[in-house]
Each structure stands twice: as structure tokens, then as C-alpha cells.
Design an enzyme around this catalytic site. Structure first.
Site: not given
Ligand code: DGL
Length: 284
Positions: A19-20, A82, A167, A201, A203
Site C-alpha cells: 500500500d502507499s 490499495c 498518515e 480506500c 485507509h
Molecule cells: N490506501 C490507498 C487506497 O486504498 C491509497 C491512499 C492514498 O495513498 O491516497 O486507495
């Protein structure tokens, strides 16, 4: 005589989850709960997060670097934990890069497994998607949902502030309340008949309590971890040739492109574990 493909396909390694940043931990957690016996490497590109506001080219470039790194570390199977990377890079990596890198390895995303559950959950046939700007603009969710459920009306809504809240450790503060309420209200004002919302997402489940607080109680909220985990288990049952290439000693390593201390601090909270072993890596 073994052909190069035979030699490559006998290689074994952990399952990679990418993931990012921290979001993929919600996917890893679901997967490890269901399949604790496998080995895992988690890679968070925290130094370059968020991906959600970046161009297609950059998300593709960064995601490919991460996949190559996980391959170098022995992963035979990589999950893009992600949505942004799944929406913007997965297909290109599968079609363009994998045949050159190693056609026997696999890279899977999180959008398809999430979409599969939708038809049985929505009664009104009105579904909302909350995601990054990149995921929403890609239209990946409506495209995938309509392949399976053509009669479902899909409304996407981008929440660009939510990933930074996670984050930068602002997920419990009042700022989080403000943005979460604003965006949920924004989505529901576009379609008041929505009865199911996908947290599109990885996150976002880390903001679960506040999201639940500002979402009317009759609306079903979908967090992806369990769905992706079930889908992966099913995939490995259907693909024993890949399953035998996934090592099973129950280990989990964490890699980050940012500060090891910061990752440790947050990962412990997000995973509900006492300790995590983190190493720094560089992707460039
Ligand atoms: N967690 C990620 C997603 O599911 C990316 C979030 C990001 O880096 O903007 O899209």
C-alpha cells in the site's frame, strides 16, 4: 532438462501486501486472521503517500517499483492492498510487466473482491463509494459493479483529506470529525437512497468509529479486509500451484520507505499488536 519457467515456478516465498502507507494494514489484518499460517511481507510506501491525488503514470511507476521489490524479496504472489493502485496500475502490471518479469507470479487487487459482495447487500440498489480522487475518477468501481450488477446505481465521492488524517496521526482529532461528516453528507446529498457504502480506500477502516458515527445507522458500511481475505483464500484453493509456492511459517515482516520508528508506532495501534518488526527500504 528444466525450462527457465519450470525453475522459476518452483520458487517459494511470502505473500506480499503493498500500500502507499498504512491503509493496506487493514487488508493484511483481515488476511492474517483468516490465514495465519502463511508468511507475509508488508510494504508501505509511506515516504510518497498519498497516491490518491497523483497521476496515472506516477501511481503506475511507484506501484511497479513496489511489486518488483516484493518479487526481489521472493514473493510469488503480491496483493495490491490499495484501491488507487488497483484502479490505476493493476491492469498494466498484469498485462505489460508480468509477462516480462515472471509470467508464473501473480499480482491481485482489492476492487474486484469487494465488488462481488455488493449485489447481495444492497436492497435499494443504490450504492455509494468513498475513495481517493484517483479511485473515484478512474470509475473503476462503477465499471466493475456494472459487470456483475447492471441494475445497481453507483455514486462515487472523493475524500482527499481522509488519507492524510490517517498518515499524519490526526485520525482521533476534531479535524477528522469535520472532514468525515462533510464528505458523508456530501455523498448522501447526491443520492439519498444509498443503503450501502463501500469504504473504497484501505485507509478508511482506520477511521471506522467516526465514519460510523456520521453515517445513518440503516446504511451498511463495507470495509474491505474480510472480503479480500475470503477472496484470496478462495483463489489459493482454486490455484494449488500458487498455494504450494507460498511459504507457511506464520511470519510477517514490515517494510517502509519512511521512518521505521513512526511506522512501528502507528502499525502497533492499527494492528492491535504489541510489537512489529519494521525495516527501512528504498524503492527508487
Ligand atoms: N490506501 C490507498 C487506497 O486504498 C491509497 C491512499 C492514498 O495513498 O491516497 O486507495
Amino acid at each position: 532438462m528444466h525450462s527457465p519457467a519450470d525453475i522459476l515456478s518452483s520458487a517459494c516465498g511470502p505473500i506480499g501486501v503493498f500500500d502507499s502507507g498504512y491503509g493496506g494494514l487493514t487488508i493484511l489484518k483481515g488476511i492474517r486472521q483468516l490465514m495465519p499460517e502463511y508468511d507475509y511481507i508488508y510494504l508501505g510506501d509511506n515516504a510518497r503517500t498519498p497516491y490518491g491525488t497523483r497521476s496515472f503514470e506516477i501511481v503506475y511507476e511507484f506501484t511497479l517499483q513496489a511489486v518488483k521489490k516484493l518479487f526481489d524479496l521472493g514473493c510469488q504472489l503480491v496483493i495490491l492492498g490499495c484501491n488507487t493502485a488497483s484502479a490505476k496500475a493493476l491492469r498494466s502490471i498484469q498485462q505489460i510487466n508480468l509477462p516480462q518479469l515472471d509470467p508464473t507470479r501473480r499480482v491481485l487487487g482489492v476492487i474486484r473482491p469487494t465488488v462481488e459482495c455488493i449485489g447481495s447487500l444492497t436492497k435499494t440498489k443504490h450504492v455509494g463509494i468513498l475513495g481517493t480522487v484517483g479511485t473515484i475518477k478512474s470509475e473503476s468501481y462503477p465499471i466493475e459493479i456494472h459487470k456483475l450488477w447492471p441494475d445497481v446505481q453507483v455514486t462515487g465521492y472523493a475524500c482527499p483529506m481522509w488519507v492524510p488524517l490517517v498518515e499524519y496521526n490526526e485520525f482521533t482529532g476534531e479535524g477528522a470529525d469535520y472532514f468525515i461528516k462533510k464528505d458523508i453528507d456530501g455523498l448522501l446529498s447526491q443520492d439519498p437512497d444509498i443503503d450501502t457504502i463501500i469504504l473504497g480506500c484501505t485507509h478508511y477502516p482506520l477511521l471506522w468509529e467516526k465514519i460510523r458515527k456520521y453515517t445513518p445507522s440503516h446504511i451498511h458500511l463495507i470495509s474491505q479486509g474480510d472480503y479480500v481475505a475470503k477472496s484470496l483464500k478462495d483463489y489459493l484453493e482454486r490455484h494449488p500451484e500458487m498455494d504450494t509456492r507460498c511459504t507457511k511459517k506464520g511470519s510477517c515482516r514490515f517494510l517502509t520507505t519512511e521512518s521505521v520508528e513512526k511506522f512501528e508506532e502507528s502499525a502497533v495501534i492499527f494492528l492491535g499488536q504489541e510489537k512489529v518488526a519494521v525495516q527501512h527500504i528504498s524503492l527508487e
